[in-house]
Design an enzyme around this catalytic site. Structure first.
Site, PDB file in Angstrom:
ATOM      1  N   ASN A  50      20.775 -10.209  -7.599  1.00 15.74           N
ATOM      2  CA  ASN A  50      21.830 -11.232  -7.684  1.00 15.74           C
ATOM      3  C   ASN A  50      21.343 -12.635  -7.342  1.00 15.74           C
ATOM      4  OD1 ASN A  50      24.026  -9.851  -8.686  1.00 15.74           O
ATOM      5  ND2 ASN A  50      24.729  -9.143  -6.679  1.00 15.74           N
ATOM      6  N   LEU A  62      24.405  -0.608  -3.775  1.00 16.64           N
ATOM      7  CA  LEU A  62      23.963  -1.219  -5.042  1.00 16.64           C
ATOM      8  C   LEU A  62      22.753  -2.143  -4.890  1.00 16.64           C
ATOM      9  CD1 LEU A  62      27.421  -2.060  -6.683  1.00 16.64           C
ATOM     10  CD2 LEU A  62      25.919  -0.149  -7.173  1.00 16.64           C
ATOM     11  N   HIS A  63      22.298  -2.393  -3.687  1.00 18.49           N
ATOM     12  CA  HIS A  63      21.082  -3.166  -3.453  1.00 18.49           C
ATOM     13  C   HIS A  63      21.094  -4.535  -4.144  1.00 18.49           C
ATOM     14  CE1 HIS A  63      20.082   1.219  -3.795  1.00 18.49           C
ATOM     15  NE2 HIS A  63      19.824   1.002  -2.547  1.00 18.49           N
ATOM     16  N   CYS A  64      22.286  -5.115  -4.322  1.00 22.74           N
ATOM     17  CA  CYS A  64      22.417  -6.465  -4.930  1.00 22.74           C
ATOM     18  C   CYS A  64      21.814  -6.556  -6.330  1.00 22.74           C
ATOM     19  CB  CYS A  64      21.787  -7.546  -4.058  1.00 22.74           C
ATOM     20  SG  CYS A  64      22.464  -7.652  -2.414  1.00 22.74           S
ATOM     21  N   ALA A  65      21.683  -5.444  -7.024  1.00 20.75           N
ATOM     22  CA  ALA A  65      21.122  -5.494  -8.383  1.00 20.75           C
ATOM     23  C   ALA A  65      22.027  -4.664  -9.302  1.00 20.75           C
ATOM     24  CB  ALA A  65      19.691  -4.961  -8.386  1.00 20.75           C
TER      25      ALA A  65
END
Ligand SMILES: Cc1ncc(COP(=O)(O)O)c(C=O)c1O
Length: 387
Positions: free
Chosen positions: A102, A340-343
């Site tokens: 992100n 979601l690991h910012c991706a």
């Protein structure tokens, strides 16, 4: 680390930090913790000198020709915002990838939603790699830059930057790289790879503290100022300093962070980047092999760990990753990252967008025993497929 917590969340931030980095930071800050570049007394000059040495070390580490093009920032996100906001102009087009974090996707989305730019995302294949031809196919006359991650924080795959750099050079497009995960794990020579601008963060595999990162620019790349303020020079003018690095640094620097970053790079250089990576990958293979024997686990993009970081993401079909993480933490003392690991695009493509996945990521202090404990803990979880 084996007696207590098993920390396998090093892709979020490496932990613990090397004691020599922590002690060195305190020692240096206790001696010269004043405002660098903001006074002509001896102490301010010593602080300024330390910052200059850190810039030179960062430039050398990333194969950049000019230490004055090393811009310190709060982290990779800050550096990417500086780069993207200062490079694109109204009407431009940008290519990014579906692997991106992100910190790339959100600045692009923001600018696109405001009608300033358009962007397209290149796909990744079933092994987790972006094909340079897919990037080339998305470049159009209005494309100003390709902005992309060097290594996926979800899949751990290291992207073919050299080939993409050649595509960008051929097409007259800048290549802006998010090296948040790769910096300190694999050698990066931005000149050899054809990288125009490289964003990095200090607190991951460079073993520095949080709150420091940077943007490294090739001398021919112009980035416009998007934040304005005091720089300690040209103070009579209301126009922000044009000379690098202060063009892109406004306000007092994070001196403690700069010192820690420099010591962290020194730590990586002393241990040897290749030696650290080889050892971590041997442990990652051990983890992959152990998890692969568990029928309740689905591993993503880990068949072939070539061009890979020490990151493994798994799904436990039928179980919420939050529950897996809570059991690992609460019952076994193992810290991993879930969600979601910012991706988000990666998870959309993996089919894990609803709940995310479970990510194991290794660091320099992990041991074979840590890995065996993680495998045994995953074996002990009553996966739905084996109940
Ligand atoms: C691929 C990638 N890019 C960017 C970032 C952002 O790093 P920072 O939070 O230090 O700005 C991260 C951090 O998780 C990352 O994994």
């Amino acid at each position: 680390m084996s007696d207590g917590l098993v920390y396998l969340d090093n892709a979020a931030t490496t932990f613990p930090k090397p004691i020599e980095v922590l002690q060195g930071m305190v020692d240096a800050y206790a001696r010269v913790g004043v405002s660098p570049g903001r006074g002509n007394h001896d102490l301010a000059m010593q602080a300024d000198d330390m910052v200059a040495q850190a810039r030179a070390r960062v430039a050398r580490f990333f194969g950049a020709p000019d230490p004055d093009r090393v811009i310190f920032a709060a982290n990779a996100t800050d550096a990417l915002n500086t780069a993207i906001g200062g490079i694109v102009r109204p009407g431009d087009h940008v290519v990014a990838t579906r692997l991106d974090h992100n910190s790339v996707l959100r600045p692009l989305h923001h600018l696109a939603a405001a009608g300033v730019i358009a962007y397209d995302l290149a796909p990744f294949d079933g092994r987790g790699f972006v094909d340079p031809a897919a990037v080339a196919a998305l470049i159009r006359p209005a494309t100003r830059a390709v902005v992309m991650t060097h290594a996926s924080n979800v899949l751990g795959t290291i992207q073919p930057l050299g080939e993409i750099g050649r595509v960008c050079a051929d097409r007259g497009v800048l290549l802006v790289v998010d090296a948040a995960q790769s910096a300190g794990q694999v050698p990066i020579d931005m000149t050899a790879l054809g990288v125009s601008a490289l964003a990095f963060t200090g607190h991951k595999s460079l073993y520095g503290p949080s709150g420091i990162g940077g943007l490294v620019l090739q001398p021919a790349v112009e980035v416009e100022t998007t934040r304005f303020g005091g720089t300690g020079m040209d103070s009579s003018s209301l126009v922000h300093t044009r000379a690098y690095p202060l063009r892109l640094e406004a306000g007092t620097l994070n001196l403690m962070g700069v010192i820690g970053l420099s010591l962290g790079i020194g730590f990586v250089e002393a241990r040897g980047l290749g030696a650290i990576h080889d050892r971590e990958m041997a442990l990652t293979r051990r983890l992959r092999d152990g998890l692969a024997e568990n029928p309740g686990i689905r591993l993503f993009c880990a068949d072939d760990l070539a061009d890979h970081l020490a990151v493994l993401t798994v799904d436990v079909p039928g179980m919420d990753p939050q529950d897996v993480g809570a059991i690992l933490d609460g019952d076994f003392g193992i810290a991993v990252r879930v969600g979601l690991h910012c991706a988000p695009m990666v998870h959309r493509d993996l089919g894990t967008i609803d709940r995310g996945a479970v990510r194991f990521s290794l660091g320099v202090f992990n041991t074979p025993d840590d890995i065996d404990r993680a495998i045994a803990a995953m074996d002990a979880i009553p996966h739905p497929r084996r109940r």
